[in-house]
Design an enzyme around this catalytic site. Structure first.
Site, PDB file in Angstrom:
ATOM      1  N   PRO A 117       0.786  -1.245   0.000  1.00 47.83           N
ATOM      2  CA  PRO A 117       0.000   0.000   0.000  1.00 47.83           C
ATOM      3  C   PRO A 117       0.818   1.295   0.000  1.00 47.83           C
ATOM      4  O   PRO A 117       0.242   2.378   0.022  1.00 47.83           O
ATOM      5  CB  PRO A 117      -0.814  -0.114   1.290  1.00 47.83           C
ATOM      6  CG  PRO A 117       0.044  -0.923   2.204  1.00 47.83           C
ATOM      7  CD  PRO A 117       0.794  -1.885   1.323  1.00 47.83           C
ATOM      8  N   GLY A 142       3.867   2.350   1.945  1.00 52.20           N
ATOM      9  CA  GLY A 142       4.686   2.887   3.035  1.00 52.20           C
ATOM     10  C   GLY A 142       6.140   3.071   2.626  1.00 52.20           C
ATOM     11  O   GLY A 142       6.748   4.112   2.893  1.00 52.20           O
ATOM     12  N   LYS A 143       6.699   2.060   1.949  1.00 50.69           N
ATOM     13  CA  LYS A 143       8.106   2.147   1.535  1.00 50.69           C
ATOM     14  C   LYS A 143       8.274   3.150   0.396  1.00 50.69           C
ATOM     15  O   LYS A 143       9.277   3.856   0.317  1.00 50.69           O
ATOM     16  CB  LYS A 143       8.624   0.758   1.136  1.00 50.69           C
ATOM     17  CG  LYS A 143       8.623  -0.224   2.300  1.00 50.69           C
ATOM     18  CD  LYS A 143       9.136  -1.587   1.887  1.00 50.69           C
ATOM     19  CE  LYS A 143       8.985  -2.598   3.010  1.00 50.69           C
ATOM     20  NZ  LYS A 143       7.565  -2.954   3.258  1.00 50.69           N
ATOM     21  N   ASP A 167       3.073  -2.332  -8.808  1.00 47.62           N
ATOM     22  CA  ASP A 167       2.326  -3.407  -8.149  1.00 47.62           C
ATOM     23  C   ASP A 167       1.438  -4.068  -9.195  1.00 47.62           C
ATOM     24  O   ASP A 167       0.995  -3.416 -10.138  1.00 47.62           O
ATOM     25  CB  ASP A 167       1.486  -2.863  -6.988  1.00 47.62           C
ATOM     26  CG  ASP A 167       1.158  -3.952  -5.967  1.00 47.62           C
ATOM     27  OD1 ASP A 167       1.901  -4.075  -4.963  1.00 47.62           O
ATOM     28  OD2 ASP A 167       0.177  -4.697  -6.173  1.00 47.62           O
ATOM     29  N   ASP A 192      10.126  -5.835  -1.937  1.00 43.75           N
ATOM     30  CA  ASP A 192       9.458  -6.385  -0.759  1.00 43.75           C
ATOM     31  C   ASP A 192       8.610  -7.545  -1.283  1.00 43.75           C
ATOM     32  O   ASP A 192       7.469  -7.361  -1.692  1.00 43.75           O
ATOM     33  CB  ASP A 192       8.587  -5.300  -0.102  1.00 43.75           C
ATOM     34  CG  ASP A 192       7.917  -5.772   1.185  1.00 43.75           C
ATOM     35  OD1 ASP A 192       8.131  -6.944   1.571  1.00 43.75           O
ATOM     36  OD2 ASP A 192       7.166  -4.995   1.789  1.00 43.75           O
ATOM     37  N   CYS A 226       8.531 -10.156   4.985  1.00 47.05           N
ATOM     38  CA  CYS A 226       8.018 -10.143   6.370  1.00 47.05           C
ATOM     39  C   CYS A 226       7.795 -11.585   6.827  1.00 47.05           C
ATOM     40  O   CYS A 226       6.724 -11.954   7.286  1.00 47.05           O
ATOM     41  CB  CYS A 226       6.750  -9.314   6.474  1.00 47.05           C
ATOM     42  SG  CYS A 226       5.430  -9.822   5.351  1.00 47.05           S
TER      43      CYS A 226
END
Length: 433
Positions: A250, A252-253, A268, A310, A363
């Site tokens: 979404p 943040g990075k 994305d 990520d 993650c």
């Protein structure tokens, strides 16, 4: 048969909670109930508390259910299992809510489900037995909280003390971490937050939604776990360089990279999630190029000075917020993710300029998705080398930097000495010669 009398107090929230828990047990991700599910804020709060307790305590509840149901869980029984888990969670682990309502409402809820109605007597008997043994069940070992699928790997990778920390973090849940746009002591004070590390602050207790917190509408911060904020800070590409953020939503990075002064392309594959990223950037008054494409075969016109990947992963590091992930994932799931990550790493490498930097992160707590992937990449991709992270680059979290210069956070760690843990993250920084 028509019900002419009004529903007993508390029944509706239990029926709604049972439906949500049933969906999660079947494989959905847990999403907290919202005002559209239950209008009353107190009902919603209680329903979410029951569901999250049932999910966080799933391993212990499995043990209790095994002990109490001699013939195992009845098949094709509608919401029976979900109602049973919610009620056991209340009886054994939430004694402040009282035992009577747990028993009475469980039987009522079972009677309302045509597929479970015939089991209302069994529900009553099992819960009365649980009530009689609640002191014993309440003392069950925390070792039961982590499933065997991961427990052994984690014990070997992180050690016993860390695993105890995992259990504590699983039961406690996650505080709210924010990344600040600018260092603003007055804003931190207004938020009731504490600085954690770099530009991350932490809110332990809040009585309102994220959108209602000070500075949200003005775009002064964004929600991002302390661990999730580490990878972008370590990129170290040339100042003002062109940077590609793969699997960016979404956002943040992406926001961190814009804040750091890079010219950012956010990519994305999910158009809906990309709209959310655009909304987040708009609120923050940040600008980035956005691309909806597959990170596995995206071919840029010219290579980038830095790529942040990520990668999609088993997400086992997020269990403080999503306790269900550790029960949903199998060894096969991890193997499938490993294959996908290799394809993405290969393409990220292709998108890099000579001298460009690749930061790979997941993650996940699985060594196969972290340390194992770095070994594979260094052996497979000619011209790729490790650019080790130094402990001084992570003040307040030096212990997360391994001897090889990789970063490994886990939920038992205290970033900046703060309580509340952090997500399990793996970060590696590599360079293309």
């Amino acid at each position: 048969m028509a019900h002419n009398k009004p529903d007993p107090a508390g029944l509706k929230l239990r029926l709604v909670a049972a439906q949500r828990l049933k969906a999660v047990l079947a494989g959905d991700n847990f999403v907290p109930l919202s005002a559209t599910d239950l209008a009353d804020g107190r009902d919603r709060g209680l329903a979410n508390r029951l569901i999250t307790t049932a999910l966080r305590r799933q391993g212990q509840l499995n043990f209790i259910i095994h002990a109490l149901l001699e013939k195992g869980m009845p098949g094709k029984s509608g919401t029976f299992e979900a109602v049973l888990r919610l009620s056991l969670a209340q009886l054994v682990f939430l004694p402040d809510l009282g035992a009577h309502s747990a028993l009475f409402l469980a039987v009522e809820a079972t009677k309302r489900d045509p597929k479970a109605r015939h089991l209302s007597g069994l529900m009553n008997a099992v819960l009365r037995s649980a009530q009689a043994n609640s002191a014993k069940f309440g003392m069950l070992s925390d070792d039961l909280l982590i499933p065997d699928t991961f427990g052994d790997t984690w014990l070997e990778a992180y050690g016993e003390e860390a695993i105890d920390g995992f259990s504590t973090a699983l039961l406690a849940g996650a505080p709210l971490d924010l990344t600040l746009k600018t260092d603003d002591a007055e804003l931190i004070d207004a938020l009731g937050a504490e600085p954690v590390m770099a530009d991350t602050v932490r809110i332990d207790q809040r009585d309102r939604t994220v959108e209602a917190l000070p500075g949200y509408a003005e775009g002064h911060w964004w929600v991002q776990d302390a661990a999730s904020a580490i990878p972008a800070r370590l990129l170290g590409a040339k100042p003002g360089g062109r940077v590609l953020d793969l699997c960016a939503a979404p956002g943040g990075k992406t926001a961190q990279l814009v804040k750091a002064g890079y010219r950012v392309t956010a990519l994305d594959s999910d158009a809906t999630r990309m709209e959310r990223l655009k909304d987040n950037l708009k609120r923050l008054d940040y600008t980035a190029e956005t691309v909806v494409a597959d990170a596995g075969n995206y071919a840029p016109v010219s290579p980038y000075d830095g790529v942040l990947l990520d990668a999609p992963c088993s997400a086992t590091g997020t269990f403080r917020r999503h306790p269900e992930v550790i029960w949903h994932r199998s060894v096969g799931d991890v193997a499938g993710r490993v294959r996908l990550q290799r394809a993405l790493i290969t393409n990220a490498f292709r998108c890099l300029e000579a001298g460009g930097v690749l930061v790979y992160c997941v993650c996940s707590l699985e060594p196969a998705e972290g340390e194992g992937q770095v070994e594979w990449a260094l052996e497979t991709l000619p011209g790729l080398e490790l650019w080790p992270v130094t402990p001084s680059e992570l003040p307040g979290l030096e212990s997360a930097v391994t001897g090889r210069g990789l970063v490994r956070t886990h939920p038992g760690m205290a970033p900046g000495g703060r309580d509340g843990g952090m997500d399990g993250f793996f970060v590696a920084r590599l360079r293309r010669r």
